[in-house]
Each structure stands twice: as C-alpha cells, then as structure tokens.
Design an enzyme around this catalytic site. Structure first.
Site: not given
Length: 558
Positions: A73, A275, A411
């Site tokens: 993420k 979170a 990436w």
C-alpha cells in the site's frame, strides 16, 4: 534485472537538499526547520498563512486485507505520487510515521519499497525527528501528574479504582500489558493495577493527528478524560492543569515533517496511529498543508479498507471537513491467492482459480468503498511471478464490479511503472464526480454506529457486548458524547474478529469486549475480539537481525 534490497536502493538515492524540495511547493527556506540536509519541519507560521488558499485533489490509497504475501500500500502510494509528478502534475504525498515496535518486531518499516520509496528510509524507520518520543513523553507526563495529584491530597477526589489513563511505550512489550504500580510503601504513591499501551494507540497521538493548530491541540488535550471521581463524574486533564505542559512538549512535534521520494516528489510524513487499534491516518495538519500547496495529494490509511479507509472516511474526513476525489484500492495476485486458500509457500505456481476465489475479498472492499460515494480504481501491485492469466482474472472481476484495474510496476521501475494509474486517477479526480458522504450520521446512537460499521463494512450478522458496555455507551450519550464517531479496534487480517477467516466471511458476529471514550480526540473506541493495544514481539523478532555493520551503517532494517 533483479532489484536491490530496499535499504541499498535508499542509500544510493540522489537526494536533493530539503530546501529544494520545499521550493517545489513554494515553501521559503526560512519556513523550514531542517533536521540535517534531507528532512525538515514546516513552520506553524507558514501553515497559518495558507488558510485562504484553495485545496487540491485528495486521493486515498487503501488495500485489501493484509496477508503475509504483501500488498504494498505504501509502495503504491509513493509510486502513484511519483507517477503523477512524471505526467506533469504538481503532486505531494502524505503518509504516517513508522513505529519502533513493528520495526523491531515483524511488520518492518513504512517507507515504501523497491524503487518507490520515501527517503531517508533509515531515519524514517527509527527516531526520525523525535515526534513519537515527544508524544510518549507528553502522555507519560500526564500519567505522572495523575499519580502525583493523588499522592498530594487528591483535591479532585479521584477514585483510585477508576483511573483510566494508562502509560505508553513505542515498543512491542507484552509484559507491560497489565502491571501493578506504586508498590513499596506510602512514599511511592497508592498501589493500583494499570498497564501500558503502545504509543501509536495513545489518545495523545490521535489528538496530534486531528488537531488543526497548537491552540486546538491544547484544548483537546485538556478535554481528555483521565479518571472518574467517587460520584462517577469524569476528571479531565485540564482539572489537574496538565494540558499546558503537554502542549509545550508537543510544540515541535505538531509541525509536519517534509522529506522526498527517490524521484524527488515532496512527501509529508507526520503522525502514526495504528489502524487496527486507532484511527490509522496521518495528521490533518499535514494533509491540509499538502492540499494547499499541491494540486494532487496522495495519502494512505493503514491496513485494509475495512479499517484504515473506513476510519479515514468516517473519522478524519468528518472531523477535518475533507472529501476524497478518488480511492485507489491495492491488491496483489499473491495476496488474492492466499485469500483463495493457497499456502504461503505455494504462491509461486500459477493458480487462476485461487485468484478468482480470493477476489471475493477484493470485491467486498470495492462495494464497501462505493457506499461512500467516491470513485474506486484498483491498482494491481505487480510481482515478477504474476502471470497474464492471473492478471486477467483480476481485471475481469473488477470490471464486473463496475470499476477498473491497472497493473502497476512501480516497485521495479519507479514512477514510470505507475504512469497509467496516475493518468487515470488524475482524470477521475479532475472530473469531480465524487459525492462523498460518511457511512452514518452524527446523531445516530453510539451502539448503532458500531452496528452500522459491523454490518455495512464487515458484513457481520450482528454485534454482541456485555450489558456494562451498553450501559457505558448510554452514560456517555447522556453526558453529551453521543454525536462522536466510533473507532473500531479489530484484527486487520479479516472482515471478522477472527484473524484466520480470510476471503469474505459471512454469518459472523462482532464481539465488542470494551469501549473507551477518547473525548479529546473526539471518538469512541470499540475494542473487538482479542485485539491488543500493546502488541508483543514474534518468536524471531526483526531486532535479532538489526545491527551496525563494518562500515558504520545499519544492517537488517527492512
């Protein structure tokens, strides 16, 4: 061509002086407080002067439920930000700071990966600019002042059995979850049972991330409930005059941190609530500052969309009057295979049926996010072993859900690998079709708010709790806290409270074990199942492999 380890890529980065990064956003050098050559804080005075500026487009990056296979993420957040910069957009990134606990435990750092990283990676994943230390100190100053107040006569008539303010430490340490304090006789205070949470679960952390300025910070700190009197009335931090000194400790920490990506896109890294046990978003002041300075701001919310995105949309956006223009939902072929029942050691083999089965998790997140009235785009974070057949399964599934999917190679390739995603996201944001609305209204009863998240987001059949939980919620409503949003503390691995129930489980019930009132932050925490607010270290913590190498550089940090 193989990609080097993250830390080697970060060390080889051609970083620009932080003043140059600030200049890209129009921040004068005198309004940057440098921490070395490659990071700085943005002054409160400069931020206050931005009040009348219009805000740019807000893009939220979230993900499917995390698995050991990885979703990427933060890597996608960075790649998308760099992709926007590459297509000529004035972009900035906003993410959270990393906690030392996971860095030395299992999860690792929070600076992205491969060629989509924020640097300086080592500093960000260790002490950075000292914000977390300041938060820890301010929190524990309050704890010390509570015990001192009781020791010197207890003017507020605090019931020793109802001191609710625990201490914190930015480390995973299960031995501190439940402790007895003040042992050893009258000179050491009054013995009582208490415990520690990890710093990222502190209400002080949540307040710093939701406060608009120092004045708002001090007011919120004063509104924190620290204990109850014998007549059950609450005692606030302001009642023992602790909030002023706490604000002093947090003065510098309140200023957002500015750094850069490998491709020199400006990045604000500030605040860091988890979170799964807190609200999982970077600071409001950093997000709003970025929106005043950039045309497109890419931010993220922790863990899967059922936790981080739900809290971003129901808590942060509600409190800060923000509205996202687009949501990017990150998934990987590997993670979908795990959700489809494939073991971690068998993820290398092509398995389109497992991908198709795992897409149930992805589809639920898409439908959940659409409830908020915001367009959703799926980013497939590409791994080298992904096959065209597997990628096509995801594309077809997403199309059937009324969304679109883009394969991203950031990436391995940096921002160029996210250009297609960036182009489409910018088009969607510019179209202005989002009609954002939170999931529930302010005036809904607290128990019903918990139920609306459990049923509407987790797809649970219902919610259960002891009568004392229901009574506590009713008491808070009677005291005027009924209009607050709820912050669900729940396992990040599943839509249910069972971390082993992958995919899209149905028919489960969410057990609410405890509720806590964060009056200063402005939400009610519902602790579900076995979730802990002080994690423990794994059998083989990452700390065992972290050391200083022969050249004086950190080794083993990931």
């Amino acid at each position: 061509m193989p990609v080097l380890p993250d830390i080697e890529i970060a060390r080889a980065a051609d970083k620009r002086p932080i003043q140059d990064i600030g200049a890209q956003l129009g921040i004068p050098p005198e309004d940057l407080v440098p921490y070395g050559h490659d990071k700085a804080k943005v002054s409160q005075g400069f931020i206050a002067g931005l009040a009348d500026r219009p805000m740019g487009k807000l893009i939220l990056v979230t993900a499917i439920n995390p698995t050991p296979a990885g979703e990427g993420k933060t890597t996608t957040t960075v790649g998308l930000g760099d992709g926007l910069s590459r297509i000529g957009r004035n972009a900035a990134i906003c993410i959270r700071e990393a906690s030392l606990g996971p860095n030395f435990g299992l999860k690792g750092g929070a600076a992205g990966g491969g060629h989509a990283q924020i640097v300086p990676m080592e500093d960000m994943n260790l002490h950075f600019t000292g914000d977390f230390h300041a938060i820890t100190s301010a929190h524990n100053l309050l704890a010390a002042m509570i015990d001192n107040h009781i020791h010197w006569g207890n003017e507020q008539n605090i019931d020793l059995r109802r001191v609710v303010w625990r201490r914190v430490l930015d480390m995973n340490d299960r031995a501190l979850r439940h402790v007895a304090s003040a042992l050893g006789g009258p000179a050491n205070g009054f013995p009582r049972e208490t415990g520690f949470d990890i710093t990222v679960a502190s209400e002080v952390m949540a307040i710093l991330c939701l406060a608009e300025n120092l004045a708002d910070l001090e007011e919120r700190l004063g509104a924190m409930i620290i204990a109850y009197r014998h007549d059950k009335t609450p005692v606030f931090a302001r009642d023992i005059d602790a909030h002023g000194a706490m604000t002093v400790l947090l003065r510098d920490a309140m200023q957002p941190n500015l750094v850069q990506t490998l491709e020199h896109t400006p990045a604000f890294v500030h605040g860091g609530p988890f979170a799964n046990i807190a609200h999982g978003c970077n600071s409001v002041i950093a997000t709003r500052t970025a929106l005043k300075l950039a045309d497109y701001v890419v931010t993220e919310a922790g863990f899967g969309a059922d936790l981080g995105a739900e809290k971003f949309l129901n808590i942060k956006c509600r409190k800060a009057n923000l509205a996202p223009d687009c949501v990017v939902l990150v998934a990987t072929v590997r993670a979908l295979k795990m959700n489809g029942g494939v073991a971690k050691d068998a993820l290398g083999a092509e398995d389109t049926e497992a991908v198709r089965a795992g897409c149930a998790n992805l589809g639920r997140h898409i439908r959940n996010l659409k409830q908020f009235g915001v367009p959703v785009v799926v980013a497939i974070n590409h791994f080298t072993g992904d096959t065209d057949a597997e990628l096509n399964v995801i594309r077809d599934y997403v199309a059937a859900e009324g969304a679109e999917a883009h394969v991203c190679t950031h990436w391995a390739e940096g921002g160029v690998g996210a250009e297609a995603l960036a182009t489409r996201v910018a088009e969607i944001a510019d179209a202005g079709e989002a009609q954002f609305a939170p999931l529930y209204p302010d005036d809904m009863p607290l128990w019903d708010k918990i139920g609306s998240v459990a049923k509407g987001i987790y797809h649970a059949e219902g919610v259960i709790a002891d009568q004392k939980v229901l009574d506590q919620l009713a008491a808070w409503e009677a005291e005027g806290y009924g209009n607050l949003p709820v912050c669900m503390a729940k396992t990040q691995y599943s839509f249910s409270a069972d971390p082993t129930a992958l995919g899209a489980p149905e028919g489960h019930v969410i057990p609410v074990r405890e509720v806590r009132l964060s009056a200063g932050a402005g939400f009610v925490v519902a602790i579900c199942g076995d979730i802990m607010t002080m994690p423990g270290l794994p059998r083989r913590p990452a700390a065992e492999s972290i050391r200083i190498g022969a050249g004086g550089q950190v080794e083993g940090l990931f």
